[in-house]
Design an enzyme around this catalytic site. Structure first.
Site, PDB file in Angstrom:
ATOM      1  N   LYS A  34       0.849  -1.199   0.000  1.00 53.47           N
ATOM      2  CA  LYS A  34       0.000   0.000   0.000  1.00 53.47           C
ATOM      3  C   LYS A  34       0.880   1.242   0.000  1.00 53.47           C
ATOM      4  CE  LYS A  34      -2.110   1.618   3.764  1.00 53.47           C
ATOM      5  NZ  LYS A  34      -1.849   3.094   3.788  1.00 53.47           N
ATOM      6  N   ASP A  61      -3.469   4.215  -2.040  1.00 53.19           N
ATOM      7  CA  ASP A  61      -4.371   4.641  -0.973  1.00 53.19           C
ATOM      8  C   ASP A  61      -4.363   6.166  -0.853  1.00 53.19           C
ATOM      9  OD1 ASP A  61      -5.930   4.759   1.354  1.00 53.19           O
ATOM     10  OD2 ASP A  61      -4.216   4.364   2.668  1.00 53.19           O
ATOM     11  N   LYS A  63      -7.412   8.002  -1.094  1.00 51.80           N
ATOM     12  CA  LYS A  63      -8.698   8.402  -0.495  1.00 51.80           C
ATOM     13  C   LYS A  63      -9.279   9.650  -1.181  1.00 51.80           C
ATOM     14  CE  LYS A  63      -7.476   6.641   4.122  1.00 51.80           C
ATOM     15  NZ  LYS A  63      -6.036   6.338   3.875  1.00 51.80           N
ATOM     16  N   ASP A  66     -13.616  14.638  -3.665  1.00 51.66           N
ATOM     17  CA  ASP A  66     -13.701  15.936  -4.337  1.00 51.66           C
ATOM     18  C   ASP A  66     -14.960  15.921  -5.192  1.00 51.66           C
ATOM     19  OD1 ASP A  66     -12.935  18.460  -5.553  1.00 51.66           O
ATOM     20  OD2 ASP A  66     -10.852  17.932  -5.073  1.00 51.66           O
ATOM     21  N   THR A 120     -10.254   4.124  10.701  1.00 51.71           N
ATOM     22  CA  THR A 120     -10.060   3.226  11.845  1.00 51.71           C
ATOM     23  C   THR A 120      -9.292   3.889  12.980  1.00 51.71           C
ATOM     24  OG1 THR A 120      -8.098   2.294  10.761  1.00 51.71           O
ATOM     25  CG2 THR A 120     -10.192   1.124  10.480  1.00 51.71           C
ATOM     26  N   ARG A 211       3.147  -1.046  10.716  1.00 54.21           N
ATOM     27  CA  ARG A 211       4.294  -1.050  11.623  1.00 54.21           C
ATOM     28  C   ARG A 211       4.673  -2.415  12.191  1.00 54.21           C
ATOM     29  NH1 ARG A 211       2.035   4.595  13.966  1.00 54.21           N
ATOM     30  NH2 ARG A 211       0.168   3.613  13.080  1.00 54.21           N
TER      31      ARG A 211
END
Length: 234
Positions: A34, A61, A63, A66, A120, A211
């Site tokens: 990603k 990614d 997002k 608009d 999230t 991570r």
């Protein structure tokens, strides 16, 4: 190369070099990658092309959120890069979502188009400050239902909402779940989290893991451990 694993490794880096170094340590058959806003802004399309040349499928990614015409154009540009998956914010509304689906519908090999429901990183307290009449789970279901109705192939959601969405929306609607943390890992800035096994059992299609892999002493071993846990449990 199509990965056999549901794991999507989040390359949450500020520059291209460490992202490519991490990618070089991983097997394209064992995960997808990603690329988010920070890294794409720093490195641009060339990074996506480099990762794809290494054999990885890429989830871009960004997002998008608009006016319909702008988002449609951005999605066509993303598709021209050959990415595997792209996303938009479902809260952009029906006209934006329908324009998004239409922008990709005529392509020979379009990327999967998914919609972001509620981030999230937000918990119920955070969500309450938005003054939405629905509860957080109700809003996730409402937005996911809208995304499906507008022709999107799936949504980004918390794994904690996956079982409800799977029950209500069925298959093959894709549920892409960030906030995945192996047992014993810290939550960092995520709030609505589950382990990889819990997330898949709840109905997730793809697991976004950052991570716990990228900051591991041995990222390839950390990825392997997650994949092994999924193979044993399924």
């Amino acid at each position: 190369m199509s990965a056999s694993s549901p794991v999507i490794v989040a390359l949450d880096y500020a520059q291209m070099t460490p992202a490519l170094e991490l990618a070089a340590s991983l097997d394209p058959s064992a995960c997808r990658l990603k690329v988010g806003k920070e890294l794409f802004t720093a490195a641009g399309p060339v990074l996506v092309e480099r990762l794809q040349s290494m054999g990885f499928e890429v989830f871009l990614d960004l997002k998008f959120h608009d006016i319909p015409n702008t988002v449609a154009g951005a999605l066509r540009s993303a598709a021209a890069l050959g990415v595997w998956m792209v996303n938009v914010h479902v809260s952009g509304g029906r006209r934006m979502l329908e324009a998004s689906a239409e922008a990709l519908s005529g392509l020979t090999a379009p990327p999967l188009l998914i919609g972001v429901t509620v981030l999230t990183s937000m918990d119920a307290k955070d969500f309450s400050e938005l003054a939405c009449a629905n509860s957080l789970p109700e809003q996730v279901l409402r937005l996911a239902s809208l995304a499906k109705d507008c022709g999107l192939q799936g949504v980004v959601c918390s794994a904690q909402e996956a079982s409800t969405l799977r029950e209500q929306l069925g298959s093959p609607f894709a549920l892409v779940t960030p906030g995945i943390r192996p047992a014993g890992a810290t939550q960092d800035d995520q709030r609505r989290v589950l382990t990889p096994v819990e997330a898949m059992d709840a109905g997730s299609s793809y697991l976004v893991v950052g991570r716990p892999i990228t900051r591991a002493e041995d990222p390839a071993a950390a990825l392997h451990a997650i994949n092994e846990s999924l193979c044993v449990s399924r």
